[in-house]
Design a protein around this motif. Sequence first.
Motif, short mmCIF file in Angstrom:
data_model
loop_
_atom_site.label_atom_id
_atom_site.label_comp_id
_atom_site.label_asym_id
_atom_site.label_seq_id
_atom_site.Cartn_x
_atom_site.Cartn_y
_atom_site.Cartn_z
N ARG A 1 11.14 48.83 20.76
CA ARG A 1 12.29 47.81 20.68
C ARG A 1 12.45 47.48 22.40
NH1 ARG A 1 15.52 50.06 17.84
NH2 ARG A 1 15.49 48.66 15.77
N THR A 2 12.76 48.49 22.96
CA THR A 2 12.94 48.17 24.49
C THR A 2 11.95 47.31 25.25
OG1 THR A 2 14.29 50.01 24.48
CG2 THR A 2 13.46 49.31 26.70
N GLN A 3 10.60 47.84 25.01
CA GLN A 3 9.33 47.25 25.46
C GLN A 3 9.11 45.84 25.03
OE1 GLN A 3 7.04 48.12 27.37
NE2 GLN A 3 7.56 50.13 27.93
N LEU A 4 9.61 45.54 23.69
CA LEU A 4 9.60 44.00 23.24
C LEU A 4 10.61 43.29 23.77
CD1 LEU A 4 8.76 42.56 20.19
CD2 LEU A 4 11.20 42.74 19.95
N ILE A 5 11.92 43.58 24.05
CA ILE A 5 12.80 42.92 24.39
C ILE A 5 12.35 42.67 25.80
CG2 ILE A 5 15.23 42.86 25.11
CD1 ILE A 5 15.82 44.28 22.58
N GLN A 6 11.97 43.65 26.66
CA GLN A 6 11.77 43.59 28.02
C GLN A 6 10.69 42.23 28.26
OE1 GLN A 6 10.99 47.30 30.23
NE2 GLN A 6 9.94 46.21 31.65
N HIS A 7 9.57 42.31 27.44
CA HIS A 7 8.46 41.54 27.59
C HIS A 7 9.13 40.31 27.22
CE1 HIS A 7 4.13 40.39 27.31
NE2 HIS A 7 4.66 39.59 26.60
N ILE A 8 9.78 40.06 26.24
CA ILE A 8 10.29 38.77 25.91
C ILE A 8 11.00 37.93 26.96
CG2 ILE A 8 11.71 37.32 24.33
CD1 ILE A 8 10.72 38.95 22.04
N ASN A 9 11.88 38.95 27.56
CA ASN A 9 12.89 38.66 28.62
C ASN A 9 12.09 37.93 29.98
OD1 ASN A 9 15.00 38.87 27.36
ND2 ASN A 9 15.43 40.81 28.10
N GLU A 10 10.93 38.68 30.21
CA GLU A 10 10.01 38.41 31.34
C GLU A 10 9.12 37.15 31.08
OE1 GLU A 10 8.13 41.76 32.13
OE2 GLU A 10 9.90 42.90 32.80
N GLN A 11 8.33 37.14 29.92
CA GLN A 11 7.41 36.17 29.36
C GLN A 11 7.79 34.96 28.63
OE1 GLN A 11 4.61 36.59 31.07
NE2 GLN A 11 5.37 38.40 31.83
N GLY A 12 9.10 35.22 27.91
CA GLY A 12 9.70 34.00 26.87
C GLY A 12 9.35 34.36 25.58
N CYS A 13 8.10 35.05 25.40
CA CYS A 13 7.57 35.16 23.93
C CYS A 13 6.61 36.37 23.94
CB CYS A 13 7.13 34.06 23.22
SG CYS A 13 5.55 33.55 23.93
#
Length: 199
Positions: free
Chosen positions: A143-155
């Motif tokens: 969940r942490t990796q997912l949220i971090q990736h979306i915050n950085e890349q947008g999707c």
Amino acid sequence: MSVYYDLYTSGNPQKHEEQQPLYARVIPSGTIDSKKFIEMVSKANGFSQATIEGCLQAITNELQHWLSQGWTVEVGELGHFSLSLKCERPVMEKKEIRSPSIHLNKVNLRINKKFRESLEPLQLERMESPYRSNNNLNEDECRTQLIQHINEQGCITRSDFMRLTGISRNKAIELLKEYQEEGIIRRYGGGKTVVYLKA
């Protein structure tokens, strides 16, 4: 030069307790974009890049034109292009659905036998894919990796999620569905173009 591959379990969600068979999958060497491809064809054949680019555009335009009229189009020794359709919802009777509820699914390419045979035999070599981790993360870390990736890349795509966390396809599907239900993410797009955005 070798084509590298790795072995993966496809997984059956109905039989997640049972051992699943392994499937071979090519590890991409990278992506050759259109500009680079045209440049390489030009160097190999002596045609100017402008000529090749113009021919490719003309072929693309004609292909779109005839496909949009329902034709199957053969393009040289490459193969046959055709369209496939999908219904918005499952239909049991013809009278249940009308044309506005039917949409383009995808453009299919059926590779010609001669083209396929020209690729054989492949020089294959197995290696561990650099796109997956050997240490699967727990659900909180996923969940942490997912949220971090979306915050950085947008999707994020399902493939990206699997690569980041090292989890299987079925586990990724299960977690992404769970995160949608929790209101953490929302799904956008369809088929192979699905991405997940912040809710």
